[in-house]
Scaffold this active site. Structure first.
Site, PDB file in Angstrom:
ATOM      1  CB  ALA A   1     -45.087   6.311   9.131  1.00 39.54           C
ATOM      2  CG  ASP A   2     -42.753   2.578  14.277  1.00 37.24           C
ATOM      3  OD1 ASP A   2     -41.763   3.284  14.580  1.00 37.24           O
ATOM      4  OD2 ASP A   2     -43.001   1.165  14.542  1.00 37.24           O
ATOM      5  CB  THR A   3     -42.063   0.383   8.944  1.00 37.51           C
ATOM      6  OG1 THR A   3     -42.884   1.443   8.348  1.00 37.51           O
ATOM      7  CG2 THR A   3     -42.282  -0.899   8.284  1.00 37.51           C
TER       8      THR A   3
END
Lengths: 216, 216
Positions: free
Chosen positions: A73-75
């Site tokens: 994931a990347d936020t």
């Protein structure tokens, strides 16, 4: 819920917050840190960028893991055309919080899933709108003194002291922490990673594991 | 942020979740369980009921505490004219979750604050809209097996496994857990319970404690 040996879940993230989110669902998983250089990555939109980075992290771990379901994931924190990264120091964190004060920004998390050995891939971007109330200088100072600002995109973590800054959100809360749990759950179910066992473990409510197309 | 001796905060609630929420703000407080019989309480609207119950809890503790800021809260889950309390058993929890599945409900928390010895009182009701995705029978079974459903209004706790049921929320997340933190912070600040000390503790950013009217 049962997870069989073939359903090994691998979290491709060094974030303790993401691991903590998965843990509270009762999921068994292992953590592999993915070494991806994020600095040169740019995409047309924040959503594309979040997904691209999540995919690179997942691919880096998938290259080393022959079986299992890899999640990465990347936020991204996005305000009026600008992406707010992790603040480099006190001054930058201070100016980020001043910018967020009294405004609504977007938090986008890209999630990439790869199932090995099939090579099944899925991706998703979740967007949550977060509205800060107006902050006083003293409140920003109080927050910065806590040290919570410095390892987080946008200079705040909603699950800590910054909770009192957030007037309202519109969307998935857990997405703001770092993983959109409802969306991730659906992805895991579709990838065969979650097997629902009803009652005394008799009624397995899941599709066959190896008959799914490699969709995006 | 500093709290002086006169700013003792008393949480009039036995809820471990409310105490945990206050703790992550770095607030010093003590817990007093308030003995209020909630069974006979009815009001015209869910909002009035939540506030009425919060006030009764705060008053019960205020009668025993000569100094300090007393905070009490009551959380109500409301769907299409019906208030969903704490489920009495497995069957009731199951039917509550079936009712919530695929629908949007409201979570209302009434917050009452009393500052002693002045008798300053303030009240607030926060409403958050919570949208569940469609749940399968097996997912409801998985949730009920965890035991998380039974001590919670509406039969779920958003901060645990039910996180994967919640597609989106509109409003304050912490309100759904049991305390609307941003609103509570503002109430505490207005009551003089939060003193912001900027920089090296030189710039006290707070109104005088004893010059505030007893407003509602």
């Amino acid at each position: 819920m049962k997870q069989t040996a073939t359903d090994k879940i691998i979290l491709a993230s060094a974030s303790p917050r993401r691991a903590e989110l998965l843990r509270r669902l009762g999921l068994q998983f292992t953590v592999r840190r993915s070494e991806v250089d994020e600095s040169g990555v740019t995409a047309a939109t924040p959503a594309e960028q979040a997904l691209l980075l999540a995919r690179r992290k997942a691919e880096a771990v998938a290259a080393q893991e022959e079986t299992g379901i890899i999640i990465a994931a990347d936020t991204i924190v996005h305000l009026q055309g600008t992406i707010l990264g992790k603040p480099a120091g006190y001054r930058e964190a201070q100016s980020m919080l001043s910018l967020l004060s009294g405004r609504t920004h977007e938090v986008l998390t890209g999630v990439a899933l790869i199932r090995q050995p099939e090579g099944y891939r899925a991706g998703h971007v979740e967007t949550t709108r977060v509205t800060f109330r107006r902050l006083t200088e003293a409140e920003i100072g109080w927050y910065l003194e806590s040290g919570e600002a410095f390892d987080k995109a946008g200079g705040y973590g909603i699950q800590g002291r910054a909770a009192v800054f957030v007037k309202k959100i519109d969307g998935c809360y857990f997405n703001v922490v770092g993983l959109p749990l409802a969306a991730l759950w659906t992805m895991l179910t579709q990838a065969g990673g979650i097997k629902m066992v009803k009652g005394a473990g008799m009624n397995v409510n899941t599709a066959p594991d190896h008959q799914r197309p490699a969709t995006e």
